[in-house]
Design a protein around this motif. Structure first.
Motif, PDB file in Angstrom:
ATOM      1  N   ALA A  89      44.656  49.378  50.037  1.00 11.61           N
ATOM      2  CA  ALA A  89      43.632  49.402  51.074  1.00 11.61           C
ATOM      3  C   ALA A  89      42.263  49.462  50.407  1.00 11.61           C
ATOM      4  O   ALA A  89      42.038  50.243  49.485  1.00 11.61           O
ATOM      5  CB  ALA A  89      43.843  50.610  51.980  1.00 11.61           C
ATOM      6  N   ALA A  90      41.342  48.631  50.886  1.00  6.81           N
ATOM      7  CA  ALA A  90      40.025  48.502  50.255  1.00  6.81           C
ATOM      8  C   ALA A  90      39.047  49.563  50.751  1.00  6.81           C
ATOM      9  O   ALA A  90      38.935  49.810  51.946  1.00  6.81           O
ATOM     10  CB  ALA A  90      39.462  47.120  50.538  1.00  6.81           C
ATOM     11  N   LEU A  91      38.343  50.168  49.813  1.00  4.77           N
ATOM     12  CA  LEU A  91      37.209  51.029  50.124  1.00  4.77           C
ATOM     13  C   LEU A  91      35.895  50.271  49.933  1.00  4.77           C
ATOM     14  O   LEU A  91      34.907  50.544  50.608  1.00  4.77           O
ATOM     15  CB  LEU A  91      37.190  52.260  49.209  1.00  4.77           C
ATOM     16  CG  LEU A  91      38.367  53.214  49.321  1.00  4.77           C
ATOM     17  CD1 LEU A  91      38.260  54.291  48.257  1.00  4.77           C
ATOM     18  CD2 LEU A  91      38.417  53.828  50.707  1.00  4.77           C
ATOM     19  N   ARG A  92      35.900  49.346  48.965  1.00  2.00           N
ATOM     20  CA  ARG A  92      34.741  48.516  48.639  1.00  2.00           C
ATOM     21  C   ARG A  92      35.212  47.100  48.388  1.00  2.00           C
ATOM     22  O   ARG A  92      36.387  46.861  48.140  1.00  2.00           O
ATOM     23  CB  ARG A  92      34.060  49.010  47.358  1.00  2.00           C
ATOM     24  CG  ARG A  92      33.305  50.275  47.489  1.00  2.00           C
ATOM     25  CD  ARG A  92      32.476  50.502  46.214  1.00  2.00           C
ATOM     26  NE  ARG A  92      31.555  51.584  46.401  1.00  2.00           N
ATOM     27  CZ  ARG A  92      31.836  52.851  46.174  1.00  2.00           C
ATOM     28  NH1 ARG A  92      33.035  53.191  45.742  1.00  2.00           N
ATOM     29  NH2 ARG A  92      30.941  53.785  46.371  1.00  2.00           N
ATOM     30  N   ASP A  93      34.272  46.176  48.390  1.00  2.00           N
ATOM     31  CA  ASP A  93      34.596  44.781  48.111  1.00  2.00           C
ATOM     32  C   ASP A  93      34.865  44.555  46.634  1.00  2.00           C
ATOM     33  O   ASP A  93      34.252  45.182  45.766  1.00  2.00           O
ATOM     34  CB  ASP A  93      33.455  43.858  48.547  1.00  2.00           C
ATOM     35  CG  ASP A  93      33.356  43.764  50.056  1.00  2.00           C
ATOM     36  OD1 ASP A  93      34.379  43.981  50.731  1.00  2.00           O
ATOM     37  OD2 ASP A  93      32.265  43.463  50.556  1.00  2.00           O
ATOM     38  N   VAL A  94      35.797  43.654  46.366  1.00  2.00           N
ATOM     39  CA  VAL A  94      36.136  43.211  45.018  1.00  2.00           C
ATOM     40  C   VAL A  94      36.186  41.691  45.070  1.00  2.00           C
ATOM     41  O   VAL A  94      36.710  41.116  46.028  1.00  2.00           O
ATOM     42  CB  VAL A  94      37.514  43.757  44.566  1.00  2.00           C
ATOM     43  CG1 VAL A  94      37.863  43.260  43.184  1.00  2.00           C
ATOM     44  CG2 VAL A  94      37.553  45.268  44.620  1.00  2.00           C
ATOM     45  N   ASP A  95      35.629  41.028  44.072  1.00  2.00           N
ATOM     46  CA  ASP A  95      35.682  39.574  44.026  1.00  2.00           C
ATOM     47  C   ASP A  95      37.053  39.120  43.551  1.00  2.00           C
ATOM     48  O   ASP A  95      37.633  39.719  42.637  1.00  2.00           O
ATOM     49  CB  ASP A  95      34.617  39.012  43.072  1.00  2.00           C
ATOM     50  CG  ASP A  95      33.208  39.293  43.556  1.00  2.00           C
ATOM     51  OD1 ASP A  95      33.001  39.334  44.787  1.00  2.00           O
ATOM     52  OD2 ASP A  95      32.315  39.471  42.702  1.00  2.00           O
ATOM     53  N   VAL A  96      37.570  38.064  44.167  1.00  2.00           N
ATOM     54  CA  VAL A  96      38.850  37.517  43.730  1.00  2.00           C
ATOM     55  C   VAL A  96      38.709  37.081  42.279  1.00  2.00           C
ATOM     56  O   VAL A  96      37.744  36.427  41.904  1.00  2.00           O
ATOM     57  CB  VAL A  96      39.281  36.336  44.632  1.00  2.00           C
ATOM     58  CG1 VAL A  96      40.521  35.661  44.076  1.00  2.00           C
ATOM     59  CG2 VAL A  96      39.529  36.819  46.049  1.00  2.00           C
ATOM     60  N   GLY A  97      39.644  37.483  41.444  1.00  2.00           N
ATOM     61  CA  GLY A  97      39.603  37.194  40.017  1.00  2.00           C
ATOM     62  C   GLY A  97      38.950  38.288  39.198  1.00  2.00           C
ATOM     63  O   GLY A  97      38.956  38.253  37.970  1.00  2.00           O
ATOM     64  N   GLU A  98      38.391  39.282  39.857  1.00  2.00           N
ATOM     65  CA  GLU A  98      37.704  40.376  39.156  1.00  2.00           C
ATOM     66  C   GLU A  98      38.716  41.326  38.529  1.00  2.00           C
ATOM     67  O   GLU A  98      39.792  41.578  39.082  1.00  2.00           O
ATOM     68  CB  GLU A  98      36.807  41.130  40.137  1.00  2.00           C
ATOM     69  CG  GLU A  98      35.928  42.155  39.477  1.00  2.00           C
ATOM     70  CD  GLU A  98      34.842  42.692  40.405  1.00  2.00           C
ATOM     71  OE1 GLU A  98      33.977  43.389  39.884  1.00  2.00           O
ATOM     72  OE2 GLU A  98      34.869  42.408  41.616  1.00  2.00           O
ATOM     73  N   ASP A  99      38.358  41.877  37.376  1.00  2.00           N
ATOM     74  CA  ASP A  99      39.211  42.837  36.685  1.00  2.00           C
ATOM     75  C   ASP A  99      39.061  44.220  37.309  1.00  2.00           C
ATOM     76  O   ASP A  99      37.951  44.653  37.625  1.00  2.00           O
ATOM     77  CB  ASP A  99      38.848  42.924  35.208  1.00  2.00           C
ATOM     78  CG  ASP A  99      39.176  41.656  34.451  1.00  2.00           C
ATOM     79  OD1 ASP A  99      40.151  40.981  34.815  1.00  2.00           O
ATOM     80  OD2 ASP A  99      38.452  41.330  33.491  1.00  2.00           O
ATOM     81  N   VAL A 100      40.194  44.888  37.471  1.00  2.00           N
ATOM     82  CA  VAL A 100      40.222  46.259  37.957  1.00  2.00           C
ATOM     83  C   VAL A 100      41.176  47.057  37.081  1.00  2.00           C
ATOM     84  O   VAL A 100      41.950  46.486  36.307  1.00  2.00           O
ATOM     85  CB  VAL A 100      40.660  46.346  39.440  1.00  2.00           C
ATOM     86  CG1 VAL A 100      39.665  45.650  40.345  1.00  2.00           C
ATOM     87  CG2 VAL A 100      42.056  45.797  39.642  1.00  2.00           C
ATOM     88  N   GLN A 101      41.103  48.361  37.200  1.00  2.00           N
ATOM     89  CA  GLN A 101      42.049  49.241  36.532  1.00  2.00           C
ATOM     90  C   GLN A 101      42.710  50.091  37.600  1.00  2.00           C
ATOM     91  O   GLN A 101      42.058  50.542  38.546  1.00  2.00           O
ATOM     92  CB  GLN A 101      41.339  50.130  35.513  1.00  2.00           C
ATOM     93  CG  GLN A 101      40.766  49.340  34.372  1.00  2.00           C
ATOM     94  CD  GLN A 101      39.990  50.200  33.395  1.00  2.00           C
ATOM     95  OE1 GLN A 101      39.707  51.358  33.649  1.00  2.00           O
ATOM     96  NE2 GLN A 101      39.633  49.611  32.267  1.00  2.00           N
ATOM     97  N   VAL A 102      44.015  50.295  37.455  1.00  2.00           N
ATOM     98  CA  VAL A 102      44.780  51.037  38.455  1.00  2.00           C
ATOM     99  C   VAL A 102      45.539  52.174  37.778  1.00  2.00           C
ATOM    100  O   VAL A 102      46.006  52.038  36.644  1.00  2.00           O
ATOM    101  CB  VAL A 102      45.738  50.093  39.229  1.00  2.00           C
ATOM    102  CG1 VAL A 102      46.734  49.443  38.298  1.00  2.00           C
ATOM    103  CG2 VAL A 102      46.447  50.819  40.344  1.00  2.00           C
TER     104      VAL A 102
END
Length: 139
Positions: free
Chosen positions: A48-61
């Protein structure tokens, strides 16, 4: 002709309905973008999103593997943005694919996922075009 088409139901790993807490941060600024898992597989998850993320953007989980003492930390890429406007959507969400996962966390995740029900499809079976193209390329 349908014999070489790969349907979404034939994915490498199935998604499971898992509701757990997590922390997903954008790598570029370390802002928290998600803290609730909607579904989970060996390869990735939807959160579930709290903020926007660009498709293809790197994240850490980061999250504790359900029903285990293992924690999973992985870098991931945002693959799909879910607007939350279709029937069955739970609001804005993102689907990410995990990068390298530590071996012990991956084993714990595989063992844990079998205890959860598969996600229910809200739409008809779709064709996984990327897998179909890969299959055709191998023949």
């Amino acid at each position: 002709m349908d014999s070489f088409i790969v349907h979404a139901r034939d994915r490498r790993s199935s998604r499971r309905t898992v509701r757990i807490s997590c922390e997903v941060v954008r790598t570029r600024d370390y802002k928290l973008v998600g803290k609730s898992v909607i579904d989970l597989s060996e390869d990735g998850m939807q959160f579930a999103a709290l903020r926007d993320v660009d498709v293809g953007e790197d994240v850490q989980v980061f999250f504790r593997v359900p029903r285990s003492d293992a924690y999973l930390f992985a870098e991931a890429k945002d693959r799909v943005a879910i607007a939350g406007q279709r029937p069955g959507d739970e609001g804005r969400a993102y689907a990410i694919r995990f990068g390298d996962v530590q071996e012990h966390a991956g084993r714990a995740l595989r063992a844990s996922l079998g205890r959860f029900p598969p996600t229910l499809p809200w739409r008809g079976t779709r064709v996984d075009w990327a897998a179909t193209v890969r299959f055709i390329g191998r023949t």
